[in-house]
Design a protein around this motif. Structure first.
Motif, PDB file in Angstrom:
ATOM      1  N   GLN A  46      59.815 -17.262  84.731  1.00 59.66           N
ATOM      2  CA  GLN A  46      60.989 -17.052  85.580  1.00 59.66           C
ATOM      3  C   GLN A  46      62.092 -18.072  85.289  1.00 59.66           C
ATOM      4  O   GLN A  46      61.826 -19.242  84.983  1.00 59.66           O
ATOM      5  CB  GLN A  46      60.598 -17.151  87.053  1.00 59.66           C
ATOM      6  CG  GLN A  46      59.730 -16.024  87.539  1.00 59.66           C
ATOM      7  CD  GLN A  46      60.462 -14.698  87.612  1.00 59.66           C
ATOM      8  OE1 GLN A  46      61.471 -14.558  88.304  1.00 59.66           O
ATOM      9  NE2 GLN A  46      59.954 -13.713  86.879  1.00 59.66           N
ATOM     10  N   ARG A  47      63.345 -17.620  85.403  1.00 57.72           N
ATOM     11  CA  ARG A  47      64.476 -18.539  85.241  1.00 57.72           C
ATOM     12  C   ARG A  47      64.553 -19.524  86.405  1.00 57.72           C
ATOM     13  O   ARG A  47      65.013 -20.646  86.245  1.00 57.72           O
ATOM     14  CB  ARG A  47      65.780 -17.741  85.133  1.00 57.72           C
ATOM     15  CG  ARG A  47      65.891 -16.915  83.855  1.00 57.72           C
ATOM     16  CD  ARG A  47      67.332 -16.480  83.637  1.00 57.72           C
ATOM     17  NE  ARG A  47      67.795 -15.544  84.637  1.00 57.72           N
ATOM     18  CZ  ARG A  47      67.776 -14.220  84.483  1.00 57.72           C
ATOM     19  NH1 ARG A  47      67.280 -13.684  83.382  1.00 57.72           N
ATOM     20  NH2 ARG A  47      68.236 -13.436  85.430  1.00 57.72           N
ATOM     21  N   PHE A  48      64.156 -19.080  87.575  1.00 57.60           N
ATOM     22  CA  PHE A  48      64.096 -19.940  88.758  1.00 57.60           C
ATOM     23  C   PHE A  48      62.882 -20.849  88.609  1.00 57.60           C
ATOM     24  O   PHE A  48      61.761 -20.378  88.371  1.00 57.60           O
ATOM     25  CB  PHE A  48      63.964 -19.052  89.997  1.00 57.60           C
ATOM     26  CG  PHE A  48      64.038 -19.757  91.317  1.00 57.60           C
ATOM     27  CD1 PHE A  48      65.235 -19.834  91.999  1.00 57.60           C
ATOM     28  CD2 PHE A  48      62.913 -20.327  91.883  1.00 57.60           C
ATOM     29  CE1 PHE A  48      65.310 -20.466  93.222  1.00 57.60           C
ATOM     30  CE2 PHE A  48      62.973 -20.968  93.107  1.00 57.60           C
ATOM     31  CZ  PHE A  48      64.184 -21.036  93.784  1.00 57.60           C
ATOM     32  N   ARG A 113      60.124  -9.333  86.402  1.00 58.13           N
ATOM     33  CA  ARG A 113      61.142  -9.560  85.374  1.00 58.13           C
ATOM     34  C   ARG A 113      61.710 -10.970  85.531  1.00 58.13           C
ATOM     35  O   ARG A 113      61.667 -11.546  86.623  1.00 58.13           O
ATOM     36  CB  ARG A 113      62.225  -8.487  85.454  1.00 58.13           C
ATOM     37  CG  ARG A 113      61.659  -7.099  85.165  1.00 58.13           C
ATOM     38  CD  ARG A 113      62.703  -6.082  84.844  1.00 58.13           C
ATOM     39  NE  ARG A 113      62.094  -4.772  84.558  1.00 58.13           N
ATOM     40  CZ  ARG A 113      62.769  -3.698  84.196  1.00 58.13           C
ATOM     41  NH1 ARG A 113      64.102  -3.754  84.079  1.00 58.13           N
ATOM     42  NH2 ARG A 113      62.148  -2.555  83.949  1.00 58.13           N
ATOM     43  N   PRO A 114      62.238 -11.566  84.467  1.00 56.93           N
ATOM     44  CA  PRO A 114      62.593 -12.997  84.471  1.00 56.93           C
ATOM     45  C   PRO A 114      63.558 -13.440  85.563  1.00 56.93           C
ATOM     46  O   PRO A 114      63.498 -14.584  86.008  1.00 56.93           O
ATOM     47  CB  PRO A 114      63.204 -13.204  83.079  1.00 56.93           C
ATOM     48  CG  PRO A 114      62.574 -12.152  82.237  1.00 56.93           C
ATOM     49  CD  PRO A 114      62.405 -10.964  83.133  1.00 56.93           C
ATOM     50  N   GLY A 115      64.446 -12.570  86.023  1.00 57.53           N
ATOM     51  CA  GLY A 115      65.424 -12.965  87.040  1.00 57.53           C
ATOM     52  C   GLY A 115      65.018 -12.665  88.457  1.00 57.53           C
ATOM     53  O   GLY A 115      65.819 -12.827  89.381  1.00 57.53           O
ATOM     54  N   ARG A 116      63.769 -12.254  88.662  1.00 60.72           N
ATOM     55  CA  ARG A 116      63.368 -11.793  89.982  1.00 60.72           C
ATOM     56  C   ARG A 116      63.496 -12.876  91.056  1.00 60.72           C
ATOM     57  O   ARG A 116      64.177 -12.684  92.077  1.00 60.72           O
ATOM     58  CB  ARG A 116      61.920 -11.289  89.945  1.00 60.72           C
ATOM     59  CG  ARG A 116      61.481 -10.748  91.324  1.00 60.72           C
ATOM     60  CD  ARG A 116      60.085 -11.085  91.680  1.00 60.72           C
ATOM     61  NE  ARG A 116      59.834 -10.824  93.084  1.00 60.72           N
ATOM     62  CZ  ARG A 116      58.623 -10.613  93.575  1.00 60.72           C
ATOM     63  NH1 ARG A 116      57.590 -10.607  92.782  1.00 60.72           N
ATOM     64  NH2 ARG A 116      58.473 -10.433  94.874  1.00 60.72           N
ATOM     65  N   GLU A 118      65.030 -15.726  91.105  1.00 64.22           N
ATOM     66  CA  GLU A 118      66.404 -16.208  91.200  1.00 64.22           C
ATOM     67  C   GLU A 118      67.259 -15.281  92.057  1.00 64.22           C
ATOM     68  O   GLU A 118      67.970 -15.722  92.967  1.00 64.22           O
ATOM     69  CB  GLU A 118      66.994 -16.323  89.796  1.00 64.22           C
ATOM     70  CG  GLU A 118      68.401 -16.846  89.725  1.00 64.22           C
ATOM     71  CD  GLU A 118      68.879 -16.934  88.287  1.00 64.22           C
ATOM     72  OE1 GLU A 118      69.243 -18.042  87.860  1.00 64.22           O
ATOM     73  OE2 GLU A 118      68.889 -15.894  87.589  1.00 64.22           O
ATOM     74  N   ALA A 119      67.182 -13.973  91.793  1.00 61.80           N
ATOM     75  CA  ALA A 119      68.007 -13.006  92.514  1.00 61.80           C
ATOM     76  C   ALA A 119      67.631 -12.925  93.986  1.00 61.80           C
ATOM     77  O   ALA A 119      68.501 -12.901  94.875  1.00 61.80           O
ATOM     78  CB  ALA A 119      67.883 -11.630  91.859  1.00 61.80           C
ATOM     79  N   GLN A 214      68.398  -3.585  92.120  1.00 59.13           N
ATOM     80  CA  GLN A 214      68.082  -4.114  90.799  1.00 59.13           C
ATOM     81  C   GLN A 214      66.595  -3.877  90.531  1.00 59.13           C
ATOM     82  O   GLN A 214      65.783  -3.935  91.453  1.00 59.13           O
ATOM     83  CB  GLN A 214      68.350  -5.622  90.718  1.00 59.13           C
ATOM     84  CG  GLN A 214      69.779  -6.038  90.982  1.00 59.13           C
ATOM     85  CD  GLN A 214      69.879  -7.548  91.172  1.00 59.13           C
ATOM     86  OE1 GLN A 214      70.172  -8.031  92.251  1.00 59.13           O
ATOM     87  NE2 GLN A 214      69.635  -8.300  90.105  1.00 59.13           N
ATOM     88  N   LEU A 216      63.525  -5.477  89.524  1.00 62.99           N
ATOM     89  CA  LEU A 216      63.055  -6.858  89.398  1.00 62.99           C
ATOM     90  C   LEU A 216      61.564  -6.958  89.106  1.00 62.99           C
ATOM     91  O   LEU A 216      61.063  -8.044  88.799  1.00 62.99           O
ATOM     92  CB  LEU A 216      63.389  -7.644  90.663  1.00 62.99           C
ATOM     93  CG  LEU A 216      64.887  -7.779  90.978  1.00 62.99           C
ATOM     94  CD1 LEU A 216      65.091  -8.551  92.279  1.00 62.99           C
ATOM     95  CD2 LEU A 216      65.630  -8.459  89.831  1.00 62.99           C
TER      96      LEU A 216
END
Length: 362
Positions: A46-48, A113-116, A118-119, A214, A216
Motif C-alpha cells: 500500500q502507498r499509505f 489495490r495499492p491506493g486503497r 490512502e483513499a 473507485q 479499491l
C-alpha cells in the motif's frame, strides 16, 4: 447520528513508529495457504504506510500461518485460535486486537489495490459524519488474473440504507470504519454466514455509511467461496434478517413473499427458474414497498426510489429465461418503477458510477 471525528495528519505517509497506527487492517484466515499470501502482499504494497496488519488464524490445519510468517514484516501481527471457531469469532478477535484509529477488513482470498488505504483514510478524515466506507470491487480468478465485471454499489448514505433491504450494500473486503464505532458492533455467532450483512444493517440504523466510486479491491471468484459452498444457509439467514426489516418498513407478507424478496437481491438465480408471475409480483411488491416506506419513513424515500428501481431492473433480467427478452424489456419500461433510475438520486449514482461501469476508470 453519531459523529466521531478522526484526526489524521494531512500527510498519509505518517511515520510508522508512532504509538498507535492510523489503520489496522484485519485479515481472518482459515486454511487458505494457497491464497493468503496474495492478500498480505497487497496490504504490504500500500502507498499509505501508517498501518498494522492483524492476521487472525482461525485454527488453520494447513500452512497458512507459515505463509504469513515468511513475510517477516514487523507491521504484521498474527493472532491464533487454538481451534476453528468460525468467522464471527475470528472477526471479533480481529476487532479486539486492532490498535488503529481506523479498521479495514480484507478477506484472505481477496486483494487490495495499492491506493486503497490512502483513499479511504482520506475520505473518512474529510467526512467526519461517515462511520464506515466501502468501494467498488473488481474480480480476479483463482490464479489472480483480472476478470471482466465490476460491482457498483450504492454510494450515498441514504441509498446504502435502502439497498440493505435487498442485499449487502458493501463488499466486505472493501470496508474501512472508525474503530470506536466498529468495536461497538461485534459480529453475532448466530450469523455463521451473512455476518457482515447483519453488522451493516445494525450500523445503518444509527450511523451514516457510504461507498467510494473507485475500484479499491478485487474479489477472487473460486469454488471454495462461502457463497458457493453454503447457498441454503445463506438464504436462511437472509430470510430471517429481511423478515424483521420488512416488518419495520410496514410490509405484510407470507412465506412465499419472503422467499421471493430474498431472491430479488440476486442478479442470477442459479438452479431457480422464475415463475411466470414473477414480474407481476415484483412490480406490485416493489411499489408497495415504496408506499409503506413513505408512511413509515424507515429509510429516505429518495433512497427507496432508487433501490426499488434498480432491483426492478434486476428482476426483469432474471425473468428473461422464463418470458423472453422482448417481454421482459416491455415489462420494465411499462412500470413506473423504472423512472427511479432517472430521478435525482439515480442520476447522481449513475453519473458517479459511469466511469467505472464503462471501464474508463479501473
Amino acid at each position: 447520528m453519531s459523529q466521531i471525528r478522526l484526526h489524521l495528519a494531512a500527510d498519509a505517509a505518517i511515520a510508522p513508529n508512532m504509538s498507535r497506527p492510523a489503520v489496522s487492517v484485519v485479515i481472518p484466515v482459515y486454511n487458505r495457504a494457497d491464497l493468503v499470501g496474495d492478500a498480505v502482499a497487497s496490504i504490504l504494497a500500500q502507498r499509505f504506510e501508517n498501518f498494522e496488519l492483524v492476521v487472525v488464524d482461525d485454527g488453520s490445519t494447513d500452512e497458512s500461518v507459515k505463509v504469513v510468517e515468511a513475510f517477516g514484516d514487523p507491521r504484521v501481527r498474527i493472532v491464533r485460535h487454538a481451534r476453528n471457531k468460525g468467522i464471527p469469532d475470528a472477526r471479533n478477535t480481529g476487532l479486539d486486537a486492532a490498535q488503529g484509529e481506523l479498521i479495514a477488513w480484507l478477506d484472505s482470498d481477496d486483494i487490495a489495490r495499492p491506493g486503497r488505504l490512502e483513499a479511504q483514510a482520506a475520505f473518512l478524515r474529510n467526512n467526519p459524519d461517515i462511520a464506515l466506507v466501502g468501494s467498488c470491487a473488481g474480480k480476479i480468478n483463482q490464479a489472480g488474473r483480472r476478470k471482466r465485471g465490476v460491482r457498483m454499489p450504492p454510494l450515498a448514505p441514504a441509498d446504502v440504507s435502502a439497498w440493505l433491504l435487498f442485499r449487502s450494500a458493501f463488499q466486505q473486503s472493501s470496508v474501512m470504519g472508525r474503530a470506536e464505532v466498529l468495536k461497538a458492533y461485534p459480529y453475532q455467532r448466530s450469523f455463521d454466514v451473512c455476518e457482515d450483512l447483519d453488522v451493516f444493517v445494525r450500523l445503518s440504523r444509527t450511523h451514516a455509511l457510504a461507498n467510494l466510486p473507485q475500484v479499491l479491491v478485487d474479489r477472487r471468484v473460486h469454488p471454495g467461496q462461502t457463497v458457493c459452498q453454503r447457498q441454503n444457509r445463506i438464504r436462511e439467514c437472509k430470510s430471517g434478517l429481511y423478515a424483521g426489516l420488512l416488518e419495520e418498513v410496514g410490509m405484510q407478507f407470507d412465506a412465499e413473499d419472503l422467499r421471493r424478496h430474498t431472491l430479488l437481491g440476486k442478479t442470477k438465480l442459479k438452479g431457480v427458474v422464475a415463475p411466470p408471475d414473477f414480474l407481476q409480483w415484483c412490480d406490485g411488491w416493489l411499489r408497495t414497498m415504496r408506499e409503506r416506506n413513505a408512511e413509515s419513513r424507515y429509510v429516505a424515500c429518495e433512497g427507496m426510489t432508487l433501490a426499488t428501481a434498480w432491483f426492478w431492473l434486476l428482476a426483469c433480467r432474471v425473468a428473461i429465461p422464463t418470458i423472453g427478452r422482448s417481454a421482459a424489456v416491455r415489462a420494465y419500461f411499462r412500470s413506473p418503477l423504472a423512472r427511479g433510475l432517472t430521478g435525482a438520486a439515480g442520476q447522481r449514482w449513475l453519473a458517479r458510477g459511469a466511469p467505472i461501469l464503462l471501464g474508463i476508470r479501473r
